[in-house]
Design a protein around this motif. Structure first.
Motif, PDB file in Angstrom:
ATOM      1  N   VAL A  40      -9.613   4.507   3.789  1.00 49.51           N
ATOM      2  CA  VAL A  40      -8.660   4.755   4.869  1.00 49.51           C
ATOM      3  C   VAL A  40      -8.574   3.526   5.775  1.00 49.51           C
ATOM      4  CG1 VAL A  40      -8.233   6.110   6.957  1.00 49.51           C
ATOM      5  CG2 VAL A  40      -8.909   7.255   4.846  1.00 49.51           C
ATOM      6  N   SER A  41      -9.752   2.924   6.067  1.00 49.25           N
ATOM      7  CA  SER A  41      -9.762   1.740   6.917  1.00 49.25           C
ATOM      8  C   SER A  41      -9.012   0.583   6.257  1.00 49.25           C
ATOM      9  CB  SER A  41     -11.209   1.332   7.204  1.00 49.25           C
ATOM     10  OG  SER A  41     -11.262   0.154   7.965  1.00 49.25           O
ATOM     11  N   GLU A  42      -9.249   0.390   4.950  1.00 55.40           N
ATOM     12  CA  GLU A  42      -8.556  -0.674   4.236  1.00 55.40           C
ATOM     13  C   GLU A  42      -7.062  -0.399   4.151  1.00 55.40           C
ATOM     14  OE1 GLU A  42     -10.470  -1.059   0.482  1.00 55.40           O
ATOM     15  OE2 GLU A  42     -12.253  -2.058   1.293  1.00 55.40           O
ATOM     16  N   PHE A  43      -6.718   0.874   3.974  1.00 53.27           N
ATOM     17  CA  PHE A  43      -5.296   1.243   3.926  1.00 53.27           C
ATOM     18  C   PHE A  43      -4.634   0.958   5.274  1.00 53.27           C
ATOM     19  CE2 PHE A  43      -1.919   4.448   4.512  1.00 53.27           C
ATOM     20  CZ  PHE A  43      -1.098   4.109   3.440  1.00 53.27           C
ATOM     21  N   ASP A  44      -5.318   1.356   6.368  1.00 50.44           N
ATOM     22  CA  ASP A  44      -4.771   1.105   7.705  1.00 50.44           C
ATOM     23  C   ASP A  44      -4.645  -0.392   7.961  1.00 50.44           C
ATOM     24  OD1 ASP A  44      -4.629   3.806   8.187  1.00 50.44           O
ATOM     25  OD2 ASP A  44      -6.499   3.905   9.319  1.00 50.44           O
ATOM     26  N   ARG A  45      -5.660  -1.163   7.530  1.00 54.08           N
ATOM     27  CA  ARG A  45      -5.586  -2.601   7.736  1.00 54.08           C
ATOM     28  C   ARG A  45      -4.444  -3.201   6.917  1.00 54.08           C
ATOM     29  NH1 ARG A  45      -6.561  -7.492   5.953  1.00 54.08           N
ATOM     30  NH2 ARG A  45      -7.303  -9.072   7.435  1.00 54.08           N
ATOM     31  N   ILE A  98      -1.662  -1.804   6.164  1.00 54.36           N
ATOM     32  CA  ILE A  98      -0.425  -1.514   6.882  1.00 54.36           C
ATOM     33  C   ILE A  98      -0.254  -2.486   8.047  1.00 54.36           C
ATOM     34  CG2 ILE A  98       0.737   0.186   8.343  1.00 54.36           C
ATOM     35  CD1 ILE A  98      -0.417   2.377   6.581  1.00 54.36           C
ATOM     36  N   ALA A  99      -1.361  -2.750   8.778  1.00 52.74           N
ATOM     37  CA  ALA A  99      -1.294  -3.665   9.913  1.00 52.74           C
ATOM     38  C   ALA A  99      -0.949  -5.084   9.454  1.00 52.74           C
ATOM     39  CB  ALA A  99      -2.626  -3.664  10.661  1.00 52.74           C
ATOM     40  N   VAL A 100      -1.515  -5.506   8.321  1.00 49.32           N
ATOM     41  CA  VAL A 100      -1.214  -6.834   7.785  1.00 49.32           C
ATOM     42  C   VAL A 100       0.258  -6.944   7.415  1.00 49.32           C
ATOM     43  CG1 VAL A 100      -1.621  -8.400   5.830  1.00 49.32           C
ATOM     44  CG2 VAL A 100      -3.554  -7.310   6.988  1.00 49.32           C
ATOM     45  N   ARG A 101       0.772  -5.922   6.732  1.00 53.12           N
ATOM     46  CA  ARG A 101       2.196  -5.939   6.361  1.00 53.12           C
ATOM     47  C   ARG A 101       3.073  -5.928   7.606  1.00 53.12           C
ATOM     48  NH1 ARG A 101      -0.720  -6.375   2.759  1.00 53.12           N
ATOM     49  NH2 ARG A 101      -0.529  -5.635   0.607  1.00 53.12           N
ATOM     50  N   SER A 102       2.667  -5.182   8.606  1.00 47.61           N
ATOM     51  CA  SER A 102       3.441  -5.125   9.845  1.00 47.61           C
ATOM     52  C   SER A 102       3.483  -6.497  10.518  1.00 47.61           C
ATOM     53  CB  SER A 102       2.825  -4.093  10.796  1.00 47.61           C
ATOM     54  OG  SER A 102       3.520  -4.055  12.016  1.00 47.61           O
ATOM     55  N   GLU A 142     -18.142   7.979   3.023  1.00 47.03           N
ATOM     56  CA  GLU A 142     -18.129   6.550   3.320  1.00 47.03           C
ATOM     57  C   GLU A 142     -17.024   5.843   2.535  1.00 47.03           C
ATOM     58  OE1 GLU A 142     -22.002   5.134   2.438  1.00 47.03           O
ATOM     59  OE2 GLU A 142     -22.926   5.943   4.273  1.00 47.03           O
ATOM     60  N   THR A 143     -16.913   6.192   1.243  1.00 48.31           N
ATOM     61  CA  THR A 143     -15.864   5.593   0.411  1.00 48.31           C
ATOM     62  C   THR A 143     -14.486   5.942   0.934  1.00 48.31           C
ATOM     63  OG1 THR A 143     -17.293   5.691  -1.549  1.00 48.31           O
ATOM     64  CG2 THR A 143     -14.922   5.441  -1.922  1.00 48.31           C
ATOM     65  N   TYR A 144     -14.311   7.213   1.285  1.00 48.39           N
ATOM     66  CA  TYR A 144     -13.009   7.655   1.810  1.00 48.39           C
ATOM     67  C   TYR A 144     -12.693   6.937   3.125  1.00 48.39           C
ATOM     68  CZ  TYR A 144      -9.467  10.653   3.919  1.00 48.39           C
ATOM     69  OH  TYR A 144      -8.333  11.121   4.519  1.00 48.39           O
ATOM     70  N   THR A 145     -13.702   6.852   3.999  1.00 43.67           N
ATOM     71  CA  THR A 145     -13.501   6.177   5.289  1.00 43.67           C
ATOM     72  C   THR A 145     -13.145   4.719   5.084  1.00 43.67           C
ATOM     73  OG1 THR A 145     -15.086   7.679   6.345  1.00 43.67           O
ATOM     74  CG2 THR A 145     -14.567   5.634   7.499  1.00 43.67           C
ATOM     75  N   ARG A 146     -13.851   4.075   4.139  1.00 41.09           N
ATOM     76  CA  ARG A 146     -13.562   2.672   3.851  1.00 41.09           C
ATOM     77  C   ARG A 146     -12.161   2.504   3.287  1.00 41.09           C
ATOM     78  NH1 ARG A 146     -17.714   1.905   1.281  1.00 41.09           N
ATOM     79  NH2 ARG A 146     -16.967   2.149  -0.862  1.00 41.09           N
TER      80      ARG A 146
END
Length: 348
Positions: A50-55, A57-61, A44-48
């Motif tokens: 990864v999700s925060e990392f992906d988000r 990246i999307a915010v920076r984009s 769950e921590t890893y998934t969270r």
């Protein structure tokens, strides 16, 4: 005399092996259960993460896409005009772009859709109270609008002046080094970010510091006191009107030019300025970018300064924060039936 044969020791413990085995099974089950729980939590921590990392990246984009448009398109009265003509082009060209050819990115925080699940809001600095100038004379109306009681304003302004000026001379009612417990305080330089004002003596107890997320939506240090009603954002109007519905109506009225000044929403004191040169201008090169989800549960705010004259660093980031809370949701949440203009892709 013949002694009876000694009974084997194990014979005295008949039935003892079963409870021991049962206890071992229970212990093993508990260990396996705990290990499974730890693995589940780790997943769950890893998934969270990864999700925060992906988000992230999307915010920076999203921010980088907007910065591309801001650096490659002219800045007009109301914001970035993609496909518009620069002032020089309009002066010398007979084929300037018409309104139908221009995509306007309004600097009043109008939502822009990015990548399906993100919303970008672009807000010019003239829709924020300037914290740096609150220490200067003639800004009582700004301090009152931020919720600072008149009886407290002189002392707070003096402390803010001493915090930012380049000397150690105490202003009447102000505060220099002897009034602080920390070394190097006050730093005798202008504020760098909004939350820094809460380090100034006396300010921490004020309502502006009670909700840091709200403060980040309302104020920034920028060196001028000018406010532009034409570029007023929803968070700013929510603060002034106290009602999400009234703020939404005022936002639409300013955009449609039905409202012209702050008097239209009952704040005439914000229309005047002590500096004749300190007047609202076109959208500027300093602004905030807010990137959020529709429900405003996950929101970030970043303040940028454009420096297109420097090819090696055409922009700089002043600060970035993650924000949330009731005020943020009331000011930024979008409705399901709201038509949101897409943020054009870079190069379009």
């Amino acid at each position: 005399m013949t002694r009876p044969c000694a009974r084997p020791l194990t014979a005295k413990r008949e039935g003892y092996a079963f409870p021991m085995a049962l206890a071992a099974i229970i212990i093993i089950t508990l260990v396996i259960g705990m290990a499974a729980t730890q693995v589940e939590r780790a997943i769950e921590t890893y998934t969270r993460q990864v999700s925060e990392f992906d988000r992230g990246i999307a915010v920076r984009s999203a921010e980088q896409t907007f910065l591309y448009h801001a650096l490659t398109s002219p800045m007009g009265n109301n914001g970035v005009e993609i496909g518009g003509a620069s002032a020089i082009d309009r002066l010398f060209s007979t084929t300037a772009a018409t309104g139908r050819d221009v995509t306007l990115l309004r600097a009043n925080g109008t939502p822009l859709r990015y990548d399906d699940d993100l919303v970008v809001r672009y807000i010019d600095q003239q829709s924020f109270f300037d914290l740096s100038s609150l220490g200067a004379p003639g800004n009582a109306s700004r301090a009152s609008a931020l919720g600072i009681a008149p009886v407290r304003q002189n002392a707070l302004q003096a402390s803010l002046t001493d915090y930012q000026d380049g000397n150690d001379v105490r202003s009447p009612g102000g505060a220099e080094a002897s009034f602080y417990d920390e070394d190097g305080m006050p730093p005798n330089r202008p504020l760098l970010h909004p939350l820094e004002i809460c380090r100034v003596r006396g300010w921490r107890e004020e309502s502006v510091c009670a909700d840091p997320d709200r403060l980040l939506l309302l104020a920034m240090p920028r060196g001028t006191a000018q406010l532009n009603p034409r570029l007023a954002s929803r968070p700013f109007l929510l603060h002034l009107t106290g009602s999400p519905s009234r703020a939404a109506r005022a936002h639409e009225a300013y955009e449609a030019l039905t409202y012209d000044n702050f008097t239209d929403i009952g704040h005439p004191e914000l229309d005047s300025s002590g500096d004749l040169l300190d007047v609202p201008t076109t959208a500027t090169d300093r602004f905030a970018l807010i990137v959020q989800d529709d429900e405003a549960e996950s929101v970030s705010i970043a303040v940028y300064q454009l420096t297109p004259q420097n090819p090696n660093a055409p922009f700089s980031l002043a600060y970035r924060y993650r924000i949330g809370g009731e005020y943020v949701r009331n000011a930024l949440e979008t409705s399901q039936d709201e038509q949101i203009q897409p943020l054009p892709e870079a190069g379009q």
